[in-house]
Design an enzyme around this catalytic site. Structure first.
Site, PDB file in Angstrom:
ATOM      1  CB  CYS A  72       2.384  -7.503   1.229  1.00  0.00           C
ATOM      2  SG  CYS A  72       1.336  -6.744   2.487  1.00  0.00           S
ATOM      3  CG  HIS A 133       1.256  -7.091  -3.239  1.00  0.00           C
ATOM      4  ND1 HIS A 133       1.290  -6.658  -1.929  1.00  0.00           N
ATOM      5  CD2 HIS A 133       1.730  -6.056  -3.976  1.00  0.00           C
ATOM      6  CE1 HIS A 133       1.758  -5.434  -1.873  1.00  0.00           C
ATOM      7  NE2 HIS A 133       2.040  -5.044  -3.115  1.00  0.00           N
TER       8      HIS A 133
END
Length: 582
Positions: A72, A133
């Site tokens: 990610c 993130h």
């Protein structure tokens, strides 16, 4: 006079039309851990994704679309900057390849330029709704140096880190296996240290009182106690929903979360219908912990995972509908993708599969087998992109950066290498070959594989310098560890490298040898030369995923109340009552 008025009005309308074409709205829809085989437009026949499939029918389908990383954090860093994440320091040299805590100091450096920042400078209204993130703070709990608002987004509503099993009671912990892996080593280290200190003391080689051993034991106990406290209270400390710089739910509430994200996105479009806008709707689905609202629970043929996919598809339909309502569809480029392939090791303790399907492709998330990096790529722009178009050339999600920057009328940065290429020539049929002759595939900070598409050939060569050791060995993933790692005993190095021709073997079943491929050594030589040139282009930058930047720092911990109240708040409770069910 009337004629002059009509001429001026026509010219004004024509000017506005040209402005709309040169500055289209941009809507980016990114799923999390969605498998390319989960969508009807990529061959799935058991999950219902009519709205995502509509994007494919009305636009272009990229069949060889590659995520810049199989994890990610580095994947998203490369996506928003158009550059391999190793260039910005978002590349780990140890096992942990993503940010886990909002109270850590790593993140996307302020020196990096995102497409949001460049579009913002061109007068676009910009919003990130959903998952970020890429960090929050650097040195203090109010500097917000890595926050989306510091990287070109005017508005942020979402989760600053990621959705984990630990955020949802009853769904287990992603840290369990990791802790079990490290506990024996930690205990051995502590035991050897204590025995060594004791022996050295009794031999008279250590001066000072015996209580130094007690201090060592106390310090070790404090560190272990902090770790236990952090993991035991993980949900309260780390599962945070923010609006701009303000925490509005801690921990976030899963109920109607997709509806809330969707409503925020719709309101943003409605507010900005008269100006060019960039909307990045970054879904927390279908990363675990899985969730779905009551309207979708139990409706799919694939358990909670299928419910979550179908709810996300509903959300995509809502976004397309509001674009139609606002008469913006012809003025808007819509792009749908996933940040990497499905996490195939996601299986609950009772055997329910919570990971997705990567179709014919081998492996999954955290690996550079095709299943880990071959992702959906759908682009719709009525009147500009031909409907039902299929593009089989290698493309990258880094290509979105130069594509949207050029469409907005901005200039690409001249002071850095941009690894993505403008997609519009391929989308409009002005080019038949991708500009990506080589694509480099990193496993954390380690160059793992290279893809080569020669200009004079239809072959797409791919070499692996090392491959993960699947566990169990006969499986197609690292089920014993929950995720595959990139170094040490977890991988096998290959000399010469493994070679595949993806144009004939997309499943990567049969590696080629000098006996089966007459040009084996020539291919390896060309790729090695490309690796040397690529390596020379990499600057030395601070590692944002070093242990110092990844570990939890209490003074950076975002908290909407106090530690005594376990950082609990719900400022959205009243607002949520007005959010409709699907």
């Amino acid at each position: 006079m009337i004629l002059l008025f009509h001429v001026l009005f026509y010219l004004w309308e024509a000017s506005n039309a040209n402005e709309n074409v040169s500055k289209p709205n941009i809507v980016i829809l990114m799923a999390d851990d969605l498998g390319i085989g989960d969508l009807g437009c990529y061959g799935n026949r058991t999950l219902r994704t009519p709205n995502i499939d509509k994007l494919a029918r009305e636009g272009a389908t990229l069949t060889h679309h590659i995520a810049a990383s199989p994890l990610c954090t580095p994947s998203r860093a490369a996506f928003v900057t158009g550059r391999y994440s190793v260039r910005s320091g978002i590349a780990s040299v140890h096992r942990t390849g993503v940010f886990l805590f909002p109270g850590s100091s790593g993140g996307l450096p302020s020196e990096e330029t995102t497409f949001a920042k460049l579009l913002q400078q061109e007068g676009y209204s910009t919003a990130l709704i959903g998952k970020w993130h890429l960090g929050i703070h650097c040195n203090s709990s109010n500097d917000f140096c890595h926050h989306p608002l510091s990287h070109g987004f005017d508005y942020f509503y979402g989760i600053p880190v990621t959705n984990l099993r630990d955020c949802k009671p009853g769904h287990g912990s992603v840290f369990t296996r990791g802790v079990k892996m490290y506990i024996p080593t930690a205990l051995q280290f502590i035991g050897i240290a204590l025995i060594s200190l004791k022996v050295v003391y009794y031999l008279g080689l250590l001066r000072g009182p015996i209580r130094v051993l007690g201090y060592f034991f106390l310090m070790t106990s404090v560190v272990l106690g902090l770790l236990v406290f952090l993991l035991y209270n993980f949900r309260y400390l780390n599962c945070i929903l923010m609006r701009n710089h303000t925490i509005i739910q801690q921990p976030w509430i899963y109920e109607n979360l997709t509806q809330r994200l969707t409503e925020e996105a719709k309101r943003f479009i409605q507010r900005n219908s008269e100006v060019p806008f960039l909307l990045f709707l970054s879904y927390p689905q279908v990363h675990t912990a899985l969730f779905a609202s009551q309207a979708f629970k139990g409706n799919s043929n694939h358990g909670l995972y299928g419910d979550a996919v179908e709810e996300m598809d509903w959300s995509v339909g809502q976004i397309l509908h509001v674009l139609d309502q606002q008469h913006l569809s012809e003025k808007t480029l819509v792009y749908f993708t996933s940040d990497q392939g499905a996490h195939i090791e996601e299986i609950t303790d009772n055997g329910e599969v919570h990971g997705g399907y990567n179709g014919i492709y081998k492996g999954g998330k955290a690996t550079n087998w095709e299943g880990g990096i071959r992702v959906p790529g759908l682009l719709r722009w009525p009147g500009v992109v031909e409907p039902d178009k299929h593009i089989d050339e290698p493309t990258s999600n880094m290509d979105i950066f130069p594509t949207v920057v050029k469409l907005a009328g901005a200039s690409l940065p001249k002071d850095r290498i941009i690894d993505g290429h403008d997609l519009m020539p391929l989308l409009q049929g002005n080019a038949v070959r991708s500009k990506h002759e080589f694509l480099f595939h990193y496993c954390n900070a380690h160059l793992n594989a290279v893809r080569w598409h020669p200009g004079n050939s239809n072959s797409i060569w791919k070499v692996f310098f090392f491959t993960p050791n699947f566990s169990p060995e006969e499986s197609s993933g690292c089920y014993d560890y929950h995720v595959c790692f990139c170094q040490g005993d977890f991988v096998t190095y290959h000399d010469p490298p493994l070679l595949f021709d993806l144009s004939k073997d997309p499943e990567e079943k049969n590696s080629l040898t000098p006996e089966t491929e007459s040009q084996f050594y020539e291919i390896i030589h060309v790729i090695q030369q490309a690796v040397n040139n690529h390596t020379m282009s990499l600057p030395t930058v601070p590692n944002q995923l070093s242990w110092d930047n990844v570990l939890w720092k209490p003074w950076l911990q975002p908290c909407c109340s106090s530690f005594l109240e376990f950082c609990y708040c719900d400022h959205e409770m009243e607002e949520n009552k007005n959010v409709p069910e699907a």
